[in-house]
Design an enzyme around this catalytic site. Structure first.
Site, PDB file in Angstrom:
ATOM      1  N   PRO A 234       0.834  -1.201   0.000  1.00 19.91           N
ATOM      2  CA  PRO A 234       0.000   0.000   0.000  1.00 19.91           C
ATOM      3  C   PRO A 234       0.870   1.253   0.000  1.00 19.91           C
ATOM      4  CG  PRO A 234      -0.716  -1.543   1.691  1.00 19.91           C
ATOM      5  CD  PRO A 234       0.601  -2.038   1.184  1.00 19.91           C
TER       6      PRO A 234
ATOM      7  N   ALA B 117       0.286   5.524  -0.069  1.00 19.14           N
ATOM      8  CA  ALA B 117      -0.703   6.597   0.018  1.00 19.14           C
ATOM      9  C   ALA B 117      -0.762   7.383  -1.279  1.00 19.14           C
ATOM     10  CB  ALA B 117      -0.353   7.525   1.177  1.00 19.14           C
TER      11      ALA B 117
ATOM     12  N   GLN C 264      -5.143  -2.750   3.863  1.00 23.88           N
ATOM     13  CA  GLN C 264      -4.208  -2.580   4.970  1.00 23.88           C
ATOM     14  C   GLN C 264      -4.805  -1.585   5.956  1.00 23.88           C
ATOM     15  OE1 GLN C 264      -0.155  -0.561   5.079  1.00 23.88           O
ATOM     16  NE2 GLN C 264       0.463  -2.720   5.016  1.00 23.88           N
TER      17      GLN C 264
ATOM     18  N   CYS D  21       5.172   2.291   9.686  1.00 24.07           N
ATOM     19  CA  CYS D  21       5.283   3.701   9.315  1.00 24.07           C
ATOM     20  C   CYS D  21       6.363   4.402  10.139  1.00 24.07           C
ATOM     21  CB  CYS D  21       3.938   4.401   9.520  1.00 24.07           C
ATOM     22  SG  CYS D  21       3.980   6.162   9.106  1.00 24.07           S
TER      23      CYS D  21
ATOM     24  N   LYS E 190       2.549  -6.212   8.808  1.00 18.37           N
ATOM     25  CA  LYS E 190       3.796  -5.755   8.217  1.00 18.37           C
ATOM     26  C   LYS E 190       4.540  -4.928   9.254  1.00 18.37           C
ATOM     27  CE  LYS E 190       5.909  -3.051   4.517  1.00 18.37           C
ATOM     28  NZ  LYS E 190       5.718  -2.064   3.426  1.00 18.37           N
TER      29      LYS E 190
ATOM     30  N   HIS F 202       9.902  -5.435   6.283  1.00 17.96           N
ATOM     31  CA  HIS F 202      10.709  -4.482   5.532  1.00 17.96           C
ATOM     32  C   HIS F 202      12.079  -4.480   6.197  1.00 17.96           C
ATOM     33  CE1 HIS F 202      11.054  -0.168   3.672  1.00 17.96           C
ATOM     34  NE2 HIS F 202      12.189  -0.852   3.607  1.00 17.96           N
TER      35      HIS F 202
ATOM     36  N   ASN G 224      10.362  -7.586   2.082  1.00 22.93           N
ATOM     37  CA  ASN G 224      10.130  -6.268   1.492  1.00 22.93           C
ATOM     38  C   ASN G 224      11.414  -5.443   1.574  1.00 22.93           C
ATOM     39  OD1 ASN G 224       8.412  -3.277   2.527  1.00 22.93           O
ATOM     40  ND2 ASN G 224       8.707  -3.976   0.443  1.00 22.93           N
TER      41      ASN G 224
ATOM     42  N   GLY H 120       6.954  -2.273  -3.395  1.00 26.01           N
ATOM     43  CA  GLY H 120       6.444  -0.920  -3.221  1.00 26.01           C
ATOM     44  C   GLY H 120       6.974   0.015  -4.285  1.00 26.01           C
TER      45      GLY H 120
END
Length: 378
Positions: free
Chosen positions: A23, A25, A77, A108, A150, A180, A211, A235
């Site tokens: 995902p 934004a 997500q 994030c 994630k 990640h 990731n 991504g």
């Protein structure tokens, strides 16, 4: 070339190609997901939605829950910091929106989020992480919907959380965990640590998705070979290159990756992308929304600053077609762009955290609800 995998199973959800669109934004809306799905199979996750916004019926949050008619797996997500709110949000997704898969984001690194204990800071509070996952899994269970998560390696190299997060995900019934291979302190800078993905794979029994730094199909194959992970999350590598999913599908199936598109073929994809945005938002709004993608599509091509600038101001299909007609469709793909990072990168920085956050792995006091603001993925 041998077939490397038979796909990916997340609970009852089967994905023919073990590739997940991360995902992003303002990017992974219904139009972009459909465009990528037209290129190749995979799991295409919509833009991240906050649990609080969903529970409160926020209009913007609900507008993100738009799916194409032929979208076979509705994947969302979700982001949240409060176990009860996350649980209610998951039930809303399953009961009211027919969602087939829910992923929880704990990656994030944005300072506005981590300074309140959210995003990639949250897994440091191990009990809270377990409570959120438990509520989410329990809410989704009656509907047979798998819940995954994630995360990142940790806050920084001195405060790693990914192995604990993997065990918690497994113990709470999560269907998979995606890692990640960067810390929050790295943001998107430097190289992703694939060895951490391999360590996580060895530590848990649930599927592990890798990731970080997948720019080409060969990168995905290399990650699977080096780490043993069950699939990959893509991504930034697909920005302006949705055909990467075609190449990934071919590579995982043991087929030769297709020839790189020339500028004319790229322009065809650009027109298709704008058209899909227009079908969703209307021609003018769709054309305006498309502007952000122009630089990604033309990266490395000799398009000229004038055309690039004017493409960044289009508001109709006609204007887009007229400007694209000024470009030479026979120009080959710029091979110098292969394997090169795309999108945001930035530089390492100290992670901003609530006072005393690192003193204990347990929560003391309530989380700040504003931690659900300004979320940008991970």
């Amino acid at each position: 070339m041998a077939v490397l995998t038979r796909g990916l199973d997340l609970g009852r959800v089967h994905v023919d190609v073990p590739v997940v669109l991360a995902p992003m934004a303002g990017v992974t809306n219904v139009a972009f997901r459909r465009l990528c799905a037209e290129q190749g199979a995979g799991l295409y996750v919509c833009e991240m939605i906050t649990s609080r916004g969903l529970v409160e019926g926020d209009r913007v949050s609900l507008s993100m829950l738009t799916f194409a008619e032929g979208e076979q797996v509705r994947s969302v997500q979700l982001y949240g910091i409060d176990p009860d709110t996350v649980g209610r949000a998951v039930e809303i997704l399953c009961a009211d929106h027919g969602v087939d898969h829910v992923d929880l984001n704990f990656g994030c690194p944005v300072p506005k989020v981590t300074r309140k204990g959210g995003g990639s800071a949250l897994p440091w509070k191990a009990t809270l992480l377990g409570q959120i996952l438990t509520k989410a899994v329990k809410a989704a269970e009656p509907y047979g919907v798998p819940v995954t998560m994630k995360t990142r390696k940790g806050i920084d190299d001195d405060h790693l959380t990914y192995l604990d997060a993997g065990r918690i995900a497994q113990d709470t019934g999560a269907a998979a965990i995606a890692l990640h291979g960067r810390t929050a302190a790295q943001h998107y800078s430097g190289r992703a640590d694939w060895s951490a993905i391999g360590e996580l794979k060895a530590a848990v029994d649930i599927p592990v998705l890798g990731n970080g730094d997948i720019w080409e199909a060969s990168d995905a194959l290399a990650m699977v070979e080096q780490t043993g992970c069950d699939g990959v999350v893509v991504g930034r590598g697909c920005l302006g290159r949705p055909w990467l999913f075609r190449d990934l599908a071919a590579a995982f199936d043991g087929r030769t990756v297709a020839t790189l598109p020339n500028l004319g073929e790229v322009m065809d994809v650009m027109r298709r992308h704008a058209q899909l945005l227009g079908e969703w938002l209307g021609e003018e709004r769709g054309s305006i929304e498309f502007r952000k993608h122009v630089a990604w599509y033309l990266k490395g091509f000799p398009a000229g600053s004038s055309v690039r600038d004017r493409l960044g101001h289009v508001s109709s299909y006609r204007a887009l077609d007229e400007l694209l007609s000024e470009l030479d469709p026979t120009v080959p793909f710029p091979v110098a762009e292969l394997g090169v990072p795309r999108g945001r990168q930035g530089s390492p920085r100290k992670v901003v955290l609530p006072e005393g956050w690192l003193d204990s792995r347990e929560m003391s006091g309530a989380m700040d609800a504003d931690a659900e603001s300004d979320i940008s993925g991970g």
